[in-house]
Enzyme design. Structure first.
Site, PDB file in Angstrom:
ATOM      1  CG  HIS A 278      -0.303   2.143  -9.258  1.00 35.41           C
ATOM      2  ND1 HIS A 278      -0.496   1.777  -7.947  1.00 35.41           N
ATOM      3  CD2 HIS A 278      -1.394   2.878  -9.606  1.00 35.41           C
ATOM      4  CE1 HIS A 278      -1.655   2.277  -7.528  1.00 35.41           C
ATOM      5  NE2 HIS A 278      -2.209   2.951  -8.504  1.00 35.41           N
TER       6      HIS A 278
ATOM      7  CG  ASP B 287      -2.140   0.864   1.057  1.00 34.96           C
ATOM      8  OD1 ASP B 287      -2.357   1.382  -0.053  1.00 34.96           O
ATOM      9  OD2 ASP B 287      -2.881   1.041   2.047  1.00 34.96           O
TER      10      ASP B 287
ATOM     11  CG  LEU C 122       9.017 -16.888  -3.472  1.00 33.69           C
ATOM     12  CD1 LEU C 122       8.959 -16.863  -1.956  1.00 33.69           C
ATOM     13  CD2 LEU C 122       9.298 -15.492  -3.999  1.00 33.69           C
TER      14      LEU C 122
HETATM   15  C1  IPE Z   1      -5.646  -2.703  -0.327  1.00 30.20           C
HETATM   16  O1  IPE Z   1      -5.257  -1.384  -0.452  1.00 30.20           O
HETATM   17  C2  IPE Z   1      -5.593  -3.376  -1.662  1.00 30.20           C
HETATM   18  C3  IPE Z   1      -4.263  -3.565  -2.232  1.00 30.20           C
HETATM   19  C4  IPE Z   1      -3.133  -3.263  -1.675  1.00 30.20           C
HETATM   20  C5  IPE Z   1      -4.246  -4.162  -3.543  1.00 30.20           C
HETATM   21  P1  IPE Z   1      -6.321  -0.202  -0.625  1.00 30.20           P
HETATM   22  O2  IPE Z   1      -5.534   1.041  -0.747  1.00 30.20           O
HETATM   23  O3  IPE Z   1      -7.243  -0.529  -1.722  1.00 30.20           O
HETATM   24  O4  IPE Z   1      -7.127  -0.274   0.749  1.00 30.20           O
HETATM   25  P2  IPE Z   1      -8.000   0.828   1.488  1.00 30.20           P
HETATM   26  O5  IPE Z   1      -9.004   1.340   0.513  1.00 30.20           O
HETATM   27  O6  IPE Z   1      -7.067   1.890   1.942  1.00 30.20           O
HETATM   28  O7  IPE Z   1      -8.612   0.091   2.644  1.00 30.20           O
HETATM   29  C1  IPE Z   2      -1.520   0.234  -3.360  1.00 32.21           C
HETATM   30  O1  IPE Z   2      -1.312   1.609  -3.393  1.00 32.21           O
HETATM   31  C2  IPE Z   2      -1.775  -0.355  -4.726  1.00 32.21           C
HETATM   32  C3  IPE Z   2      -3.168  -0.741  -4.972  1.00 32.21           C
HETATM   33  C4  IPE Z   2      -4.136  -0.705  -4.080  1.00 32.21           C
HETATM   34  C5  IPE Z   2      -3.484  -1.197  -6.285  1.00 32.21           C
HETATM   35  P1  IPE Z   2      -2.505   2.633  -3.409  1.00 32.21           P
HETATM   36  O2  IPE Z   2      -2.873   2.931  -4.816  1.00 32.21           O
HETATM   37  O3  IPE Z   2      -3.622   2.160  -2.556  1.00 32.21           O
HETATM   38  O4  IPE Z   2      -1.827   3.910  -2.762  1.00 32.21           O
HETATM   39  P2  IPE Z   2      -2.478   4.910  -1.729  1.00 32.21           P
HETATM   40  O5  IPE Z   2      -3.011   4.103  -0.590  1.00 32.21           O
HETATM   41  O6  IPE Z   2      -3.563   5.650  -2.445  1.00 32.21           O
HETATM   42  O7  IPE Z   2      -1.346   5.799  -1.324  1.00 32.21           O
HETATM   43 MG    MG Z   3      -4.094   2.378  -0.625  1.00 31.33          MG
END
Ligand code: IPE
Ligand code: IPE
Ligand code: MG
Length: 258
Positions: free
Chosen positions: A54, A37, A148
């Site tokens: 990303h 995240d 892995l």
């Molecule tokens: C969880 O992250 C999903 C992934 C890392 C793929 P999100 O960014 O979507 O989660 P919330 O919305 O903060 O709970």
């Molecule tokens: C995690 O990073 C990747 C996915 C959920 C696909 P985020 O896109 O959720 O990044 P933040 O949480 O908005 O910073």
């Molecule tokens: Mg996120």
């Protein structure tokens, strides 16, 4: 000529090797799951579009998969896209769905060299065919590797997974494939997408969020959790070391006494 920068590098490598040997002298988690995240926030901090985060996060996946493999981790499950992530702007979703193509094509030679096997769990029905094809190709090409298991949770949601299991169990009961009296936790687990894997020993979530966001609710019942404020693109080898070292200091009791 001795280059100062290279000297530093040698010292760094030496420290890393030593730290790794120390970690390997104690039990290493067999299955690590990561909620990757903070890609968007990483980009925002740098005044870049979210998708740049990303793209950068993809590089972390490559580094951490190789490191986990070297540490002797058996399974690395990475939460890449949740069933709720479709709520995001169309352009971001499209970018995320195109990432596996680029990522897996460029990573395939390394995956072969490092003996890493790619797997995927998630609802395939909604995933664009070009995404699915890229993942399936990587799965096929790496199917003979026995290092892995790099397991991507793609369009994965734990509630949907549990609901699917319940529906399949009802079907099998109706068809006399399954007897109610035989249904126990192990049999239930065999209906989940993780049926070939042991439950995670260690869960890592980056970016400072402290929630599961619909990730492996059943499987994480006795998993050790480790959270960090570091955003996923900034997650370095030392952070994985820290997490595993913290794991090794925990006392897992599973409800019993140590
Ligand atoms: C969880 O992250 C999903 C992934 C890392 C793929 P999100 O960014 O979507 O989660 P919330 O919305 O903060 O709970
Ligand atoms: C995690 O990073 C990747 C996915 C959920 C696909 P985020 O896109 O959720 O990044 P933040 O949480 O908005 O910073
Ligand atoms: Mg996120």
């Amino acid at each position: 000529m001795i280059n100062k920068k290279n000297l530093w590098k040698t010292a760094d490598n030496h420290n890393i090797e030593e730290r790794m040997r120390k970690i390997q002298s104690a039990p290493v988690p067999e299955h690590i799951a990561i909620i990757m995240d903070g890609n968007g926030r990483w980009a925002k901090k740098r005044a870049l579009p979210r998708v740049a985060g990303h793209h950068e996060g993809m590089k972390t996946v490559k580094r951490i998969a190789k490191l986990a493999n070297r540490l002797g981790v058996k399974v690395l499950t990475l939460y890449a896209f949740s069933t709720e992530n479709w709520k995001r702007p169309k352009a971001e979703v499209e970018f995320l769905m195109k990432l596996p193509q680029e990522f897996l094509n460029s990573f395939l030679p390394d995956l072969m060299e490092e003996n890493i096997r790619v797997e995927m769990m998630g609802d395939e029905t909604q995933i664009p065919s070009y995404t699915l094809k890229a993942v399936q190709r990587a799965m096929e090409e790496t199917s003979g590797n026995d290092g892995l298991i790099l397991n991507f949770a793609l369009n994965y949601g734990s509630r949907a997974e549990i609901l699917m299991a319940v529906k399949n169990i009802i079907q099998d009961a109706k068809n006399d494939i399954l007897l109610e009296e035989n249904l126990n936790e192990d049999l239930f687990s065999s209906y989940l997408m993780t049926n070939q894997l042991k439950d995670p020993d260690l869960l890592i979530r980056t970016s400072g969020e402290v929630r599961l966001s619909n990730f492996m609710l059943w499987q994480l019942a006795y998993t050790e959790f480790w959270f960090t404020d570091v955003n996923w693109p900034d997650f370095k080898d030392v952070h994985l070391f820290e997490a595993v070292e913290a794991f090794q200091k925990r006392s897992r009791r599973f409800g019993g006494l140590s």
